[in-house]
Design an enzyme around this catalytic site. Structure first.
Site, short mmCIF file in Angstrom:
data_model
loop_
_atom_site.label_atom_id
_atom_site.label_comp_id
_atom_site.label_asym_id
_atom_site.label_seq_id
_atom_site.Cartn_x
_atom_site.Cartn_y
_atom_site.Cartn_z
CE LYS A 101 -16.68 5.03 -11.70
NZ LYS A 101 -15.68 5.98 -11.19
N GLY A 162 -11.31 10.84 -3.93
CA GLY A 162 -10.37 11.94 -3.77
C GLY A 162 -9.74 12.05 -2.40
CB ALA A 188 -13.45 6.01 -4.81
N GLY A 189 -10.46 6.37 -3.54
CA GLY A 189 -9.75 6.33 -2.27
C GLY A 189 -8.29 5.94 -2.33
#
Length: 263
Positions: A101, A162, A188-189
């Site tokens: 990744k 985060g 993410a999120g």
């Protein structure tokens, strides 16, 4: 139901990918990952011991590579050169492992991706034989360019890493999905199970998360919830939801054949 999830030529049963950072210890990491049903686990090479620190506890003992597919990432890298060096190290530590990744960050406050450096790193890594899953902005043009470079999956953010803010721009995600010929994984999120379900209902191929589970009051229970949310969201997408209407065209209960009141 035949609904394969293929990444880098390998088929997985779970569409939930989970990070291994931010837990209180490796035991909690193991229990949360097991509860999630995930088969792909991400690991920050710069922060987690996978053998580079001899004599210290290793994530490899808690989550054996024989059971899980490791996805080494470049968390903490701010240049293409740093990211490439980090993943070369990961390949050595994991005996030639090619699935990685890539994330190249723009600044330490927002952790928003630096797309210029990301594109540069992606080109180098693909040329060196890596199978690159790439963290990116939700820009449809840049996501397509990463696919054209040869990345095996694009991973647009739902919101900042985060933040737990959920999917802030579903329209851009839909544009990416419409044009992609590789898996699209929200990265993410995500903050709670409904965020994961929404991502899957939009048609995303998978969801990657870490803080949403690790920062929960009960990480293991949240991992279970995320497993169910991803599965439910995928099934809802495949089922095809009813059209949205301002007013119902007809009542839910049939009106025909109702016995009238006696005169």
């Amino acid at each position: 139901m035949n609904d394969p999830f293929v990444i880098g030529g390998k088929t997985y049963a779970s569409r939930l990918l989970i990070g291994t950072g931010k837990y209180k210890d490796f035991d909690e990491t193991r229990r949360a990952v097991e509860a999630s049903g995930a088969e792909i686990v991400t690991v920050a090479i710069r922060r987690t011991n996978i053998g580079q620190n001899a004599g210290e506890p290793s994530l490899l003992d808690a989550l054996p590579p024989s059971k899980y597919t490791y996805l080494p990432n470049t968390a903490g890298c701010y240049t293409a050169d740093d990211a490439v060096r980090t993943l070369r190290l990961a390949r050595e530590l994991l005996d030639g492992h090619e699935l990685v990744k890539l994330e190249v960050l723009g600044d330490p406050k927002s952790l928003f991706p630096n797309m210029m450096e990301t594109l540069k790193a992606a080109e180098t890594l693909v040329q060196e034989g890596f199978k690159v899953m790439v963290y990116c902005s939700d820009d449809p043009i840049l996501a397509k360019r990463l696919e054209q470079i040869g990345c095996v999956a694009v991973m647009p953010l739902a919101s900042l890493i985060g933040s737990g803010m959920g999917i802030l721009n579903p329209w851009n995600l839909q544009l990416i999905l419409e044009n992609a010929k590789v898996p699209v994984i929200v990265d993410a999120g995500v903050g709670t199970a409904s965020d994961a379900a929404i991502a899957m209902e939009l048609g995303c191929d998978g969801v990657l998360m870490n803080t949403a589970v690790a920062a929960a009051k009960n990480p293991v229970l949240m991992a279970q919830a995320m497993k169910k949310a991803v599965e439910a969201g995928r099934e809802a997408y495949l089922a095809g939801r009813m059209p949205k209407k301002l007013y119902a065209a007809a009542p839910s209960s049939p009106s025909g054949g109702i016995i009238g009141k006696a005169a």
